[in-house]
Design a protein around this motif. Structure first.
Motif, PDB file in Angstrom:
ATOM      1  N   VAL A   1      35.160  48.137 -19.406  1.00 49.03           N
ATOM      2  CA  VAL A   1      36.350  47.760 -18.634  1.00 49.03           C
ATOM      3  C   VAL A   1      35.959  47.377 -17.211  1.00 49.03           C
ATOM      4  O   VAL A   1      36.390  46.344 -16.681  1.00 49.03           O
ATOM      5  N   SER A   2      35.140  48.208 -16.572  1.00 51.29           N
ATOM      6  CA  SER A   2      34.829  47.925 -15.170  1.00 51.29           C
ATOM      7  C   SER A   2      33.944  46.697 -15.047  1.00 51.29           C
ATOM      8  O   SER A   2      34.053  45.944 -14.077  1.00 51.29           O
TER       9      SER A   2
ATOM     10  N   GLY B   1      34.177  53.060 -20.455  1.00 53.80           N
ATOM     11  CA  GLY B   1      34.725  52.630 -19.173  1.00 53.80           C
ATOM     12  C   GLY B   1      33.873  51.534 -18.548  1.00 53.80           C
ATOM     13  O   GLY B   1      34.386  50.670 -17.824  1.00 53.80           O
TER      14      GLY B   1
ATOM     15  N   ALA C   1      33.279  53.091 -13.447  1.00 51.97           N
ATOM     16  CA  ALA C   1      33.627  53.584 -14.776  1.00 51.97           C
ATOM     17  C   ALA C   1      33.477  55.098 -14.871  1.00 51.97           C
ATOM     18  O   ALA C   1      33.627  55.660 -15.953  1.00 51.97           O
TER      19      ALA C   1
ATOM     20  N   THR D   1      44.876  61.923 -12.297  1.00 52.33           N
ATOM     21  CA  THR D   1      43.680  61.259 -12.825  1.00 52.33           C
ATOM     22  C   THR D   1      43.911  59.776 -13.056  1.00 52.33           C
ATOM     23  O   THR D   1      42.974  58.994 -13.012  1.00 52.33           O
ATOM     24  N   LEU D   2      45.159  59.364 -13.327  1.00 56.94           N
ATOM     25  CA  LEU D   2      45.413  57.941 -13.542  1.00 56.94           C
ATOM     26  C   LEU D   2      46.016  57.274 -12.313  1.00 56.94           C
ATOM     27  O   LEU D   2      45.703  56.136 -11.995  1.00 56.94           O
TER      28      LEU D   2
ATOM     29  N   HIS E   1      31.389  56.613 -17.636  1.00 53.34           N
ATOM     30  CA  HIS E   1      31.794  56.669 -19.041  1.00 53.34           C
ATOM     31  C   HIS E   1      31.380  55.367 -19.726  1.00 53.34           C
ATOM     32  O   HIS E   1      31.719  54.278 -19.255  1.00 53.34           O
TER      33      HIS E   1
ATOM     34  N   TRP F   1      28.058  55.783 -26.209  1.00 56.08           N
ATOM     35  CA  TRP F   1      29.125  56.779 -26.204  1.00 56.08           C
ATOM     36  C   TRP F   1      28.907  57.808 -27.322  1.00 56.08           C
ATOM     37  O   TRP F   1      29.026  59.016 -27.112  1.00 56.08           O
TER      38      TRP F   1
END
Lengths: 348, 508
Positions: free
Chosen positions: A297-298, A294, A288, A14-15, A291, A210
């Motif tokens: 971040v993206s 996420g 993301a 997953t990472l 999410h 979220w």
């Protein structure tokens, strides 16, 4: 060659795979820089430096990320319910329009004007998406088509307003609106630096979305409807009503991008307010994995590439198209990585 | 038998899907002029084996030989060319074309209009006479009954000179009478030298029609026996690995009518049959069994009881009150516990955890949510309670439900319905595809719920199950409901006539 589902993908999968996707993007971008006759390592360095190499650069990236966080959230919320909102661009302009109308026409004092503009923007964005979603729920009209086409309708509508009733009499003939007064602008987070509170609002929105998704019944309903509408309906979830609520949330979030750009950065409304933030929001949300945290971040990643590539192209004489290509490549590799996280390739 | 020519030989077939081994070293031979029954529960590996034979899958190991020639793996069409014909469970016919056109489809170039049509028609008519497959060549397929469509599928295979015929669960959609006609056809085919593989999980058919039985369990061949040297009990034991016995519950004591349908009609949806003036009374402490060939209105009745559709005309009464605004939420509020027919598509959300699935029906009310906020602690405790009480084998309440076997998924759905304390229980095909342990458990839970005073509506295509469990039986045919028959008052053959539509006052 076939795909076989992986029952419980491990952490390495997953990472590791998304990291590999980023690495592959860098390789492709470097190759393109080489084709353009530049040193790929220098180019890469210039992009990173241009995106985060100085206080000014980093703030510029945060500024650029702000509307992308809003539109990314709008898309992530809608896609989670399998509501394909391709119209964040139109909702963004609806928000921007209401911001300018309230800000320039009502003469409200600053502390009242700012929340009034935000609320009006959210309502307008929600309303813009309400039409397509009602058509979908009631008549089964494909929302991909209606929301996409609404983008063009909205741009032409704004264009008409900017050439007519909203045209700034002091604008030297340019199609732009009057600017909203100074006291109705979003304040800077730090005095003297270009970063405004729209960024703070974007971060708060991401957390709120979220929380909605994991803690509330509405979030549970949205996820259920998106995963399996048939089972959701059987289980007494009002699918149509959930779709409408999702649309209101999504449209409102996209409109906040317009509000934040006008009230925080530009001050007035022009036709180039958004260089496709609504569409880039789709890329941001997909990167993301839908999410909400996420998305932050993206959005920073995508904004960083754009800002960095701008500055790099000035220094290294490599066209800025490399930014668009890099973002597109990142998305393609990421989609592939996501697929390979859940499926493994088997021969035969 | 051993002296006869081997027409099809499978050797060492192994096929894995990830961790699941669908076929494990499967091998057998089919002889000329024999009916071989391939028997096994759902998930035993029958369909995978046939997909390998037809080249849709490539086996990880093993070989397939037809008339002594090895078939190339992974080449669909090779089996067809070698003379193997398959009649699928779900027919592959074009409804807007005639029988003759369907049979010819794919056998000749598209741009050869009419050429040889007369000859083809003569051949089809000859085949249908020889094999007792009465069907009019010029009838449009969409006007045909299910039994007739199956005959077209068989004719299609015969027209292509199939020497080996594979029938996948051919009787699943037929009435007992239509099944008997099919068996006659199979006998004629065998007499003409064809060889047949008959896939089924219905024991009485297997003993009626086959020469030899091969039993698959968990992807392995666990038994092979000549039909005349065995009996149903022995075969059933082989299938499930233990003595199988349907429960014989005492009759329940019926109480007040908890749900009543009076002259209820619903419109057909797509190609699904609607209800036609159905009158039904579900009484407390009683299991009402609903028999019938699938697709005769059971789906509409189940949707009505679960709240997905409302009556178009007629009256639906719950606890003596006419209902208005009937919906899934209203049905749940009225105390209807629902076990849907399709546990994957309707009963659960595959990527949700067991906890999230356990509160699907009750999420909107306390204790699982208050004022729009979910209480995941309570929800998890609820899921843990169901897992414990209903013996759901799973990695834990936070595991995704897609990881569970069908039986354990069904136990969670059953627990979800029963823990809400339902007064009326809809159980639509509750044990289909379950292994014997889960099957018995689900049936016992339904009987216990009845004894506790619930009104149970049991819908099943398995007549044996209906006859064993139900206190009263109705039969559905083309959207109509038969009168109520007390348990034991009708033989399977009599029920079969009702299933075929005989006996209804308003003949179609």
């Amino acid at each position: 060659m076939r795909l076989e589902p992986v029952a419980a993908p491990g952490l390495a999968r997953t990472l590791g795979l998304p990291a590999l996707a980023i690495a592959a993007t860098v390789v492709v971008a470097s190759a393109l820089a080489m084709l353009a006759g530049a040193n790929p390592f220098a180019t890469l360095g210039l992009i990173v430096k241009g995106a985060a190499g100085s206080k000014f650069a980093a703030l510029e990236t945060l500024n650029r990320a702000t509307p992308l966080i809003f539109t990314g959230l709008a898309v992530a919320v809608a896609f989670r319910a399998k509501l394909w909102n391709i119209g964040a661009e139109a909702q963004l302009y609806a928000g921007a329009l209401m911001t300018v109308l309230i800000g320039t026409q009502m003469g409200l004092p600053g502390p009242v004007a700012i929340p009034a503009m935000a609320i009006a923007a959210v309502l307008a964005g929600a309303l813009v998406l309400l039409g397509p979603v009602l058509l979908k729920v009631r008549l089964g009209v494909d929302e991909v088509v209606t929301t996409l086409l609404f983008n063009f309708i909205m741009l032409l509508f704004i264009s008409m307003l900017l050439e007519g009733p909203l045209k700034d009499p002091m604008g030297m003939g340019w199609p732009k609106s009057e600017a909203i007064p100074r006291d109705a602008r979003l304040p800077r987070i730090v005095d003297g630096l270009r970063l405004h509170w729209g960024f703070g609002l974007a971060l708060i929105s991401a957390v709120v979305v979220w929380v909605i998704q994991v803690k509330t019944t509405l979030g549970y309903e949205i996820r259920a409807v998106g995963q399996n509408p048939q089972a959701a309906r059987f289980a007494s979830i009002p699918v149509g009503r959930v779709m409408v609520k999702t649309a209101l949330l999504s449209g409102g979030l996209a409109a906040l991008a317009g509000f934040s750009e006008v009230a925080g950065l530009k001050g007035n409304l022009t036709l180039d307010l958004s260089p496709g933030f609504g569409y880039t929001g789709i890329v941001v949300a997909m990167l993301a994995l839908l999410h909400p945290l996420g998305v932050v971040v993206s959005a920073l990643f995508v904004a960083g590439i754009f800002v960095g590539a701008d500055s790099m192209s000035r220094a290294a004489e490599v066209p800025t198209y490399i930014a668009d290509i890099s973002v597109a490549t990142a998305l393609l590799f990421m989609v592939l990585a996501i697929l390979l996280t859940r499926f493994r390739v088997v021969r035969g | 038998m051993g002296a006869r020519e081997v027409v099809l030989r499978l050797e060492g077939i192994t096929k894995r899907f990830g961790k699941l081994t669908a076929n494990d070293d499967v091998g057998f031979a089919l002889h000329r002029g024999e009916v071989l029954a391939l028997l096994g529960e759902n998930g035993a590996g029958k369909t995978t084996l046939m997909n390998i034979l037809f080249g849709h899958y490539t086996a990880d190991a093993g070989t397939v030989e037809v008339f002594g020639q090895a078939l190339p793996p992974g080449a669909p069409g090779a089996a067809l060319a070698a003379g193997v014909g398959m009649v699928h469970q779900h027919f592959t016919l074009a409804g807007n074309m005639t029988v003759l056109e369907n049979i010819l489809l794919g056998t000749r170039p598209l741009l050869a209009p009419g050429l040889g049509r007369a000859a083809a028609r003569a051949r089809v008519e000859q085949l249908s006479r020889d094999f007792g497959l009465a069907v009019h060549p010029d009838a449009k397929v969409k006007t045909l009954s299910v039994g007739e469509r199956q005959r077209v599928e068989i004719l299609k295979a015969l027209y292509r000179d199939a020497r080996i015929l594979i029938l996948d669960e051919p009787t699943a959609v037929l009435t007992p009478q239509e099944s008997d006609a099919l068996f006659e056809t199979l006998k004629k085919a065998v007499a003409q030298g064809l060889s047949i593989i008959f896939i089924s999980h219905k024991l009485h058919e297997v003993t009626a029609v086959s020469d030899r039985v091969i039993v698959l369990r968990h992807g392995r061949v666990v038994g092979e026996v000549a039909t005349d040297q065995t009996d149903r009990h022995r075969i059933a034991e082989m299938m499930v690995g233990a003595e199988v016995a349907l429960p014989h519950p005492a009759l329940g004591t019926p109480g007040a009518a908890l749900m009543e349908l009076r002259d209820v009609s619903t419109p057909p949806e797509g190609n699904r049959t609607g209800l036609r003036r159905v009158t039904l009374s579900l009484k407390a402490g009683q299991i009402t069994g609903l028999a019938g060939v699938s697709g005769n209105g059971q789906g509409a009745l189940a949707d009505l009881v679960s709240g997905l559709i409302a009556p178009d005309s007629g009256e639906l009464r719950v606890a003596g009150q006419t209902v208005a605004g009937w919906s899934p939420r209203a049905a749940l509020a009225a105390g209807v516990g629902r076990i849907p027919e399709d546990r994957h598509a309707t009963g659960s959300i595959a990527d949700f955890t067991l906890t999230e699935n356990a509160v699907l029906e009750g999420y909107a009310r306390p204790p699982f949510s208050r004022a729009g906020w979910m209480d995941w602690t309570r929800a998890r405790a609820h899921a843990e309670g169901i897992i414990e009480k209903y013996d759901v084998r799973c990695p834990g309440p936070e595991a995704r439900i897609r990881l569970l076997s069908g039986g354990n998924m069904q136990k969670l759905i059953l627990g979800r319905a029963l823990e809400a304390g339902p007064k009326i229980i809809l159980a639509n095909q509750p044990v289909r595809g379950l292994d014997i342990g889960a099957l018995t458990y689900v049936q016992e839970c339904l009987i216990a719920a009845r004894d506790a005073g619930a009104a149970v509506l049991l819908i099943s295509e398995d007549l044996d199950e209906i006859r064993a469990l139900s206190d009263v039986i109705h039969v559905m045919s083309e959207g109509r409901l038969s009168p109520e028959f007390p348990r034991g008052s009708k033989t399977p053959a009599e029920l079969g006539q009702w299933m075929a539509g005989q006996g209804f006052s308003d003949a179609a």
